[in-house]
Design an enzyme around this catalytic site. Structure first.
Site, PDB file in Angstrom:
ATOM      1  N   LYS A  78       0.836  -1.200   0.000  1.00 14.16           N
ATOM      2  CA  LYS A  78       0.000   0.000   0.000  1.00 14.16           C
ATOM      3  C   LYS A  78       0.876   1.258   0.000  1.00 14.16           C
ATOM      4  CE  LYS A  78      -1.852   2.707   3.064  1.00 14.16           C
ATOM      5  NZ  LYS A  78      -1.851   4.001   2.352  1.00 14.16           N
ATOM      6  N   SER A 102       5.478   7.062  10.494  1.00  9.87           N
ATOM      7  CA  SER A 102       5.620   7.705  11.802  1.00  9.87           C
ATOM      8  C   SER A 102       5.636   6.675  12.926  1.00  9.87           C
ATOM      9  CB  SER A 102       4.466   8.685  12.020  1.00  9.87           C
ATOM     10  OG  SER A 102       3.259   7.967  12.075  1.00  9.87           O
ATOM     11  N   THR A 103       6.209   7.083  14.037  1.00 15.50           N
ATOM     12  CA  THR A 103       6.269   6.197  15.202  1.00 15.50           C
ATOM     13  C   THR A 103       4.850   5.922  15.726  1.00 15.50           C
ATOM     14  OG1 THR A 103       8.476   6.953  15.720  1.00 15.50           O
ATOM     15  CG2 THR A 103       7.247   5.981  17.536  1.00 15.50           C
ATOM     16  N   GLY A 124       3.363   3.336  13.565  1.00 20.58           N
ATOM     17  CA  GLY A 124       4.096   2.089  13.824  1.00 20.58           C
ATOM     18  C   GLY A 124       3.544   1.372  15.039  1.00 20.58           C
ATOM     19  N   GLU A 178      10.312   0.834  10.248  1.00 14.46           N
ATOM     20  CA  GLU A 178      11.307   1.880  10.006  1.00 14.46           C
ATOM     21  C   GLU A 178      10.578   3.195  10.262  1.00 14.46           C
ATOM     22  OE1 GLU A 178      13.140   4.609   9.000  1.00 14.46           O
ATOM     23  OE2 GLU A 178      12.845   4.153   6.879  1.00 14.46           O
ATOM     24  N   CYS A 222      13.402  10.549   7.059  1.00 16.92           N
ATOM     25  CA  CYS A 222      13.511  10.061   8.438  1.00 16.92           C
ATOM     26  C   CYS A 222      14.934  10.214   8.962  1.00 16.92           C
ATOM     27  CB  CYS A 222      13.065   8.609   8.512  1.00 16.92           C
ATOM     28  SG  CYS A 222      13.781   7.594   7.222  1.00 16.92           S
ATOM     29  N   GLU A 247       9.911  15.046  15.668  1.00 15.68           N
ATOM     30  CA  GLU A 247      10.250  15.014  14.245  1.00 15.68           C
ATOM     31  C   GLU A 247       9.383  16.052  13.510  1.00 15.68           C
ATOM     32  OE1 GLU A 247       9.169  11.486  11.863  1.00 15.68           O
ATOM     33  OE2 GLU A 247      11.233  11.521  11.145  1.00 15.68           O
TER      34      GLU A 247
HETATM   35  P1  TAP Z   1       1.958   7.926   8.704  1.00 17.65           P
HETATM   36  O1  TAP Z   1       0.601   7.998   9.256  1.00 17.65           O
HETATM   37  O2  TAP Z   1       2.940   7.133   9.479  1.00 17.65           O
HETATM   38  O3  TAP Z   1       1.863   7.358   7.193  1.00 17.65           O
HETATM   39  C1  TAP Z   1       2.759   6.465   6.610  1.00 17.65           C
HETATM   40  C2  TAP Z   1       2.008   5.358   5.907  1.00 17.65           C
HETATM   41  O4  TAP Z   1       1.220   4.650   6.847  1.00 17.65           O
HETATM   42  C3  TAP Z   1       1.047   5.853   4.831  1.00 17.65           C
HETATM   43  O5  TAP Z   1       1.001   4.910   3.776  1.00 17.65           O
HETATM   44  C4  TAP Z   1      -0.262   5.867   5.587  1.00 17.65           C
HETATM   45  O6  TAP Z   1      -1.348   5.818   4.709  1.00 17.65           O
HETATM   46  C5  TAP Z   1      -0.133   4.602   6.403  1.00 17.65           C
HETATM   47  N1  TAP Z   1      -1.017   4.518   7.563  1.00 17.65           N
HETATM   48  C6  TAP Z   1      -1.615   5.513   8.260  1.00 17.65           C
HETATM   49  N2  TAP Z   1      -2.359   5.009   9.267  1.00 17.65           N
HETATM   50  C7  TAP Z   1      -2.224   3.669   9.211  1.00 17.65           C
HETATM   51  C8  TAP Z   1      -2.741   2.585   9.985  1.00 17.65           C
HETATM   52  N3  TAP Z   1      -3.553   2.788  11.033  1.00 17.65           N
HETATM   53  N4  TAP Z   1      -2.384   1.335   9.656  1.00 17.65           N
HETATM   54  C9  TAP Z   1      -1.562   1.094   8.623  1.00 17.65           C
HETATM   55  N5  TAP Z   1      -1.052   2.077   7.844  1.00 17.65           N
HETATM   56  C10 TAP Z   1      -1.372   3.346   8.134  1.00 17.65           C
HETATM   57  O7  TAP Z   1       2.576   9.365   8.505  1.00 17.65           O
HETATM   58  P2  TAP Z   1       1.847  10.704   8.048  1.00 17.65           P
HETATM   59  O8  TAP Z   1       0.578  10.935   8.802  1.00 17.65           O
HETATM   60  O9  TAP Z   1       1.756  10.663   6.576  1.00 17.65           O
HETATM   61  O10 TAP Z   1       2.925  11.810   8.496  1.00 17.65           O
HETATM   62  C11 TAP Z   1       2.953  12.255   9.839  1.00 17.65           C
HETATM   63  C12 TAP Z   1       4.359  12.337  10.365  1.00 17.65           C
HETATM   64  O11 TAP Z   1       4.969  11.056  10.313  1.00 17.65           O
HETATM   65  C13 TAP Z   1       5.306  13.205   9.546  1.00 17.65           C
HETATM   66  O12 TAP Z   1       5.186  14.533   9.844  1.00 17.65           O
HETATM   67  C14 TAP Z   1       6.643  12.639   9.915  1.00 17.65           C
HETATM   68  O13 TAP Z   1       7.070  13.165  11.123  1.00 17.65           O
HETATM   69  C15 TAP Z   1       6.345  11.158  10.079  1.00 17.65           C
HETATM   70  N6  TAP Z   1       6.718  10.388   8.865  1.00 17.65           N
HETATM   71  C16 TAP Z   1       7.850   9.679   8.920  1.00 17.65           C
HETATM   72  C17 TAP Z   1       8.236   8.979   7.806  1.00 17.65           C
HETATM   73  C18 TAP Z   1       9.489   8.181   7.866  1.00 17.65           C
HETATM   74  S1  TAP Z   1      10.272   7.824   6.513  1.00 17.65           S
HETATM   75  N7  TAP Z   1       9.949   7.742   8.996  1.00 17.65           N
HETATM   76  C19 TAP Z   1       7.478   8.997   6.642  1.00 17.65           C
HETATM   77  C20 TAP Z   1       6.292   9.731   6.633  1.00 17.65           C
HETATM   78  C21 TAP Z   1       5.935  10.426   7.764  1.00 17.65           C
HETATM   79  P3  TAP Z   1      -2.030   7.189   4.223  1.00 17.65           P
HETATM   80  O14 TAP Z   1      -0.939   8.133   3.853  1.00 17.65           O
HETATM   81  O15 TAP Z   1      -2.786   6.741   3.056  1.00 17.65           O
HETATM   82  O16 TAP Z   1      -2.833   7.665   5.363  1.00 17.65           O
END
Ligand code: TAP
Length: 503
Positions: free
Chosen positions: A187, A241-242, A245, A262, A296, A396
């Protein structure tokens, strides 16, 4: 603008893929739901992309289950050959993939061409070559017995990737999983699905059997959550995000999936007073401003020895102010927009957080106006924190926002560097070999860069400690993550004793 107009405007030769990829075919979502994907340069709609719900994911999982026996038993070299062909196809389609990625994410086209696409091809090539080199063991056990250990694929694996490096991250996850003989339900993030759907098309061209790879764009809270809970998915690999995760770990408990995470980071980038300042200034700008800081492993805590802090900041701020912000498609652009408006606002919110806690804004801190006003842009931002415990030094931000801290000696530098819950990447700039190795040993991090920052290679393990997650991508470690050991005992010529010695 129609889809065809957009394609023509950005130089795409083939239609933008906007359906789910299940069992080797592009299909609409069963309930017909779609989601608009936007160009972060001006927030115009690029495409309406099918949005997978639980029923679509069930279809993808069943297709993957059907494909698994043949794929996992295929000679490893033959699996590798398909990945090698895919790497060649990625290179042959480099320009188009790069344009698609830049259009969808805001990465400057220059970076997509020079980094994202070549790194993606290199990853598939590395694991294509690895497929038949990852081998088991023979364990020296008691006389008369042979004990050998094979590495078996886990089965159907779920993979959830974020929006910051969608093309590259799909390769980091899919390449080792496929090389090891697993089938995949992937996904992408709902806001950046386009490059992974293009990869699906290239997978088919490379000869990937139907059902081995399934790409299901959809909402994280629905599709992602369902993948994490799914009883027939044996492992979930996640980058993001943590907080998410943690939700994934909870959701995975139902069938005790293997979990690989990760997560976020708050990278310490430490500049000592004996560093080569020119290299450190340039490297530190790369550490935080590449990809608009949406990484990240970004060096988001810039830690300066107090003796060089003023000179360093003068040069660093001048460099930050000179960075050319603009439309990612313009070859002159050095920094593009963030990937969504919501995220831009979140990043800008940290400027207020900094002020509230006594932080000093040294540069940037605003969304630029003029031609860029409709996009998700943020100026390169430098803020000096009041204390290393402030929110901007602990959380972060994930944008072009660097928090400056100073230290007086090595002891304080190490204490500040290790003062967050995260432990992903860290870097240091020094002329002293001994100090460099001591810090490499003591830093709470999965990766350390000495006199450089943010180097990655498909052979080098990538991952974190603490709240940055667990498990490693890349290299032999990734192959171990996507396999499980099976120990086989053979009685070669041992006598079997009576079941229990009796007098
Ligand atoms: P996340 O919520 O962690 O999104 C990352 C992935 O997880 C996306 O594909 C998201 O889908 C999916 N996801 C969201 N909720 C989920 C759930 N309950 N079960 C399974 N998968 C789920 O991050 P975000 O909201 O886009 O960003 C928020 C913050 O996270 C950022 O500001 C940053 O600090 C951090 N972040 C870190 C990284 C890395 S590389 N460590 C990457 C992105 C963000 P959708 O996008 O379709 O909701």
């Amino acid at each position: 603008m129609t889809l065809a107009d957009i394609q023509a405007a950005v130089g795409l030769r083939t239609p933008i893929r906007h359906q789910l990829f299940i069992d080797g075919r592009f299909v609409d979502a069963l309930d017909g739901q779609t989601l608009a994907t936007l160009n972060p340069h001006d927030n115009s709609v690029i495409a309406e992309v099918a949005m997978a719900g639980p029923a679509d994911i069930d279809l993808a999982v069943r297709a993957a289950q059907r494909a698994f026996p043949a794929w996992s038993r295929l000679a490893a070299a033959d699996r590798g050959r398909i990945l090698l062909r895919l790497a060649d196809l990625i290179e042959a389609n480099a320009e188009e993939l790069a344009r698609l990625e830049s259009l969808d994410t805001g990465h400057p086209l220059k970076d997509s061409l020079a980094l994202d696409v070549p790194r993606t091809a290199a990853c598939y090539r590395y694991f294509g070559g690895m497929a038949d080199k990852f081998q088991g063991d023979v364990v020296p056990v008691e006389a008369g017995f042979l004990n050998y250990v094979t590495r078996e694929p886990v089965g159907v694996v779920g993979q959830v990737v974020p929006w910051n490096f969608p093309l590259m991250f799909t390769s980091w996850k899919m390449a080792p999983a496929l090389a090891a003989g697993n089938c995949v339900v992937m996904k992408p993030a709902e806001i950046t699905p386009l490059s992974s759907l293009k990869i699906a098309e290239l997978m088919r061209e490379a000869g990937m059997p139907d059902g081995v790879v399934n790409i299901v764009p959809g909402l994280g809270s629905v599709a992602g959550q369902y993948i994490a809970e799914h009883p027939d998915i044996a492992k979930i690999a996640f980058t993001g995000s943590t907080a998410t995760g943690r939700r994934i770990v909870q959701a995975s408990a139902g069938n005790l999936k293997k979990v690989q995470l990760e997560l976020g980071g708050k990278g310490a980038n430490i500049v000592f007073d004996d560093a080569n300042l020119t290299a450190a200034v340039n490297g530190s700008a790369w550490a935080i401003f590449h990809n608009q800081g949406q990484a990240c492993i970004a060096g988001s805590r810039l830690m300066l020895h107090e003796r060089i802090a003023d000179e360093f900041l003068e040069r660093f701020a001048a460099l930050a102010r000179s960075i050319r912000l603009g439309n990612p498609m313009d070859p002159q652009t050095e920094m593009g927009p963030l990937t969504s408006l919501q995220h831009r606002d979140r990043v800008l919110g940290y400027v207020d957080v900094a002020r509230e806690q006594g932080g000093e804004l040294l540069s940037g801190g605003r969304a630029p106006g003029g031609d860029l006003a409709a996009g998700c842009y943020v100026e390169p931002t430098i803020v000096r924190a009041h204390s290393h415990t402030d929110r901007i030094a602990q959380e972060e931000v994930f944008g072009p926002f660097v928090t400056v801290l100073t230290f007086k000696d090595d002891t304080e530098a190490l204490q500040i560097a290790n003062s967050t819950d995260y432990g992903l990447g860290s870097g240091l700039w020094t002329g002293q070999l001994k100090r460099a190795h001591q810090f490499a040993r003591e830093l709470h991090a999965g990766m350390v860069w000495i006199n450089s920052y943010k180097r990655v290679n498909p052979g080098s393990p990538f991952g974190g400690v603490g709240q940055s997650g667990y498990g490693r991508e890349m290299g032999f470690d990734a192959m171990r993550e996507y396999t499980q050991a099976k120990s086989v005992w053979v009685n070669v010529d041992a006598q079997i004793a009576p079941w229990y010695p009796r007098a």
